[in-house]
Scaffold this motif. Structure first.
Motif, PDB file in Angstrom:
ATOM      1  N   LYS A   5      18.339 -29.376   1.034  1.00 54.43           N
ATOM      2  CA  LYS A   5      18.600 -28.925  -0.332  1.00 54.43           C
ATOM      3  C   LYS A   5      17.970 -27.562  -0.581  1.00 54.43           C
ATOM      4  CE  LYS A   5      19.443 -33.113  -2.977  1.00 54.43           C
ATOM      5  NZ  LYS A   5      19.012 -33.889  -4.142  1.00 54.43           N
ATOM      6  N   ALA A   6      16.731 -27.387  -0.153  1.00 51.56           N
ATOM      7  CA  ALA A   6      16.046 -26.105  -0.345  1.00 51.56           C
ATOM      8  C   ALA A   6      16.738 -24.998   0.451  1.00 51.56           C
ATOM      9  CB  ALA A   6      14.585 -26.219   0.062  1.00 51.56           C
ATOM     10  N   ALA A   8      19.961 -24.911   1.392  1.00 48.65           N
ATOM     11  CA  ALA A   8      21.240 -24.619   0.736  1.00 48.65           C
ATOM     12  C   ALA A   8      21.018 -23.795  -0.530  1.00 48.65           C
ATOM     13  CB  ALA A   8      21.976 -25.911   0.404  1.00 48.65           C
ATOM     14  N   TYR A   9      20.002 -24.141  -1.294  1.00 52.35           N
ATOM     15  CA  TYR A   9      19.685 -23.400  -2.506  1.00 52.35           C
ATOM     16  C   TYR A   9      19.337 -21.951  -2.158  1.00 52.35           C
ATOM     17  CZ  TYR A   9      17.488 -22.097  -6.902  1.00 52.35           C
ATOM     18  OH  TYR A   9      17.167 -21.457  -8.062  1.00 52.35           O
ATOM     19  N   LEU A  10      18.531 -21.756  -1.125  1.00 49.40           N
ATOM     20  CA  LEU A  10      18.127 -20.416  -0.699  1.00 49.40           C
ATOM     21  C   LEU A  10      19.335 -19.572  -0.291  1.00 49.40           C
ATOM     22  CD1 LEU A  10      15.692 -18.522   0.135  1.00 49.40           C
ATOM     23  CD2 LEU A  10      16.032 -19.444   2.421  1.00 49.40           C
ATOM     24  N   GLU A  13      22.119 -19.648  -3.783  1.00 44.48           N
ATOM     25  CA  GLU A  13      21.628 -19.209  -5.089  1.00 44.48           C
ATOM     26  C   GLU A  13      21.889 -17.734  -5.375  1.00 44.48           C
ATOM     27  OE1 GLU A  13      18.843 -17.271  -7.683  1.00 44.48           O
ATOM     28  OE2 GLU A  13      18.451 -17.360  -5.547  1.00 44.48           O
ATOM     29  N   PRO A  18      22.099 -20.311 -10.514  1.00 45.62           N
ATOM     30  CA  PRO A  18      21.437 -21.515 -10.000  1.00 45.62           C
ATOM     31  C   PRO A  18      21.702 -22.757 -10.843  1.00 45.62           C
ATOM     32  CG  PRO A  18      19.851 -19.725 -10.319  1.00 45.62           C
ATOM     33  CD  PRO A  18      21.177 -19.251 -10.816  1.00 45.62           C
ATOM     34  N   LEU A  21      24.769 -24.871  -9.596  1.00 44.22           N
ATOM     35  CA  LEU A  21      24.756 -25.527  -8.292  1.00 44.22           C
ATOM     36  C   LEU A  21      24.235 -26.955  -8.400  1.00 44.22           C
ATOM     37  CD1 LEU A  21      25.184 -25.264  -5.233  1.00 44.22           C
ATOM     38  CD2 LEU A  21      22.863 -24.375  -5.068  1.00 44.22           C
ATOM     39  N   GLN A  22      25.037 -27.905  -7.920  1.00 41.59           N
ATOM     40  CA  GLN A  22      24.632 -29.310  -7.870  1.00 41.59           C
ATOM     41  C   GLN A  22      24.713 -29.770  -6.428  1.00 41.59           C
ATOM     42  OE1 GLN A  22      27.225 -31.422 -10.486  1.00 41.59           O
ATOM     43  NE2 GLN A  22      26.521 -30.354 -12.306  1.00 41.59           N
ATOM     44  N   MET A  23      23.718 -30.535  -6.001  1.00 34.68           N
ATOM     45  CA  MET A  23      23.683 -31.013  -4.623  1.00 34.68           C
ATOM     46  C   MET A  23      23.352 -32.490  -4.579  1.00 34.68           C
ATOM     47  SD  MET A  23      21.738 -28.062  -2.510  1.00 34.68           S
ATOM     48  CE  MET A  23      20.706 -27.320  -3.758  1.00 34.68           C
ATOM     49  N   LEU A  38      28.033 -30.392  -2.078  1.00 36.25           N
ATOM     50  CA  LEU A  38      27.761 -29.271  -2.965  1.00 36.25           C
ATOM     51  C   LEU A  38      28.837 -29.201  -4.041  1.00 36.25           C
ATOM     52  CD1 LEU A  38      27.143 -26.543  -0.241  1.00 36.25           C
ATOM     53  CD2 LEU A  38      25.402 -27.802  -1.490  1.00 36.25           C
ATOM     54  N   PHE A  40      29.849 -26.630  -7.532  1.00 35.56           N
ATOM     55  CA  PHE A  40      29.539 -25.477  -8.374  1.00 35.56           C
ATOM     56  C   PHE A  40      30.787 -25.110  -9.150  1.00 35.56           C
ATOM     57  CE2 PHE A  40      30.187 -24.298  -3.954  1.00 35.56           C
ATOM     58  CZ  PHE A  40      31.325 -23.508  -4.028  1.00 35.56           C
TER      59      PHE A  40
END
Length: 91
Positions: A5-6, A8-10, A13, A18, A21-23, A38, A40
């Motif tokens: 998750k971190a 993918a966010y990195l 984003e 941000p 974005l839903q995971m 994912l 969005f």
């Protein structure tokens, strides 16, 4: 186990808001298989996928490399508006 998750966010984003974005992360088979879903805003789909899907392919390759180092297989699914789904990764 990598923090998918971190990661993918990195990677995603900077391309979208941000808040959009839903995971969802699911692990099965004693942690050997990982599904990352994912979602969005469909307006941001072009930015995330890039020209010809190249940006999403690069994101997928980075995440698959992390999974491979951990001895896992990663499946990435991207959901759009209205339940539309695009499968972007396998083993």
């Amino acid at each position: 186990m990598p923090d998918y998750k971190a990661l993918a966010y990195l990677l995603i984003e900077p391309l979208i808001s941000p808040a959009q974005l839903q995971m969802d992360l699911e692990t099965t088979c004693a942690g050997q298989k990982v599904w990352l879903r994912l979602a969005f805003d469909p307006k941001d789909r072009g930015r995330v996928f890039g020209r010809g899907g190249r940006t999403m392919q690069a994101i997928r390759q980075v995440m698959m490399a992390a999974a491979q180092l951990a001895g896992q297989s990663l499946h990435i699914e991207v959901y759009g508006d209205g339940g539309e789904r695009s499968r972007e990764g396998r083993e």
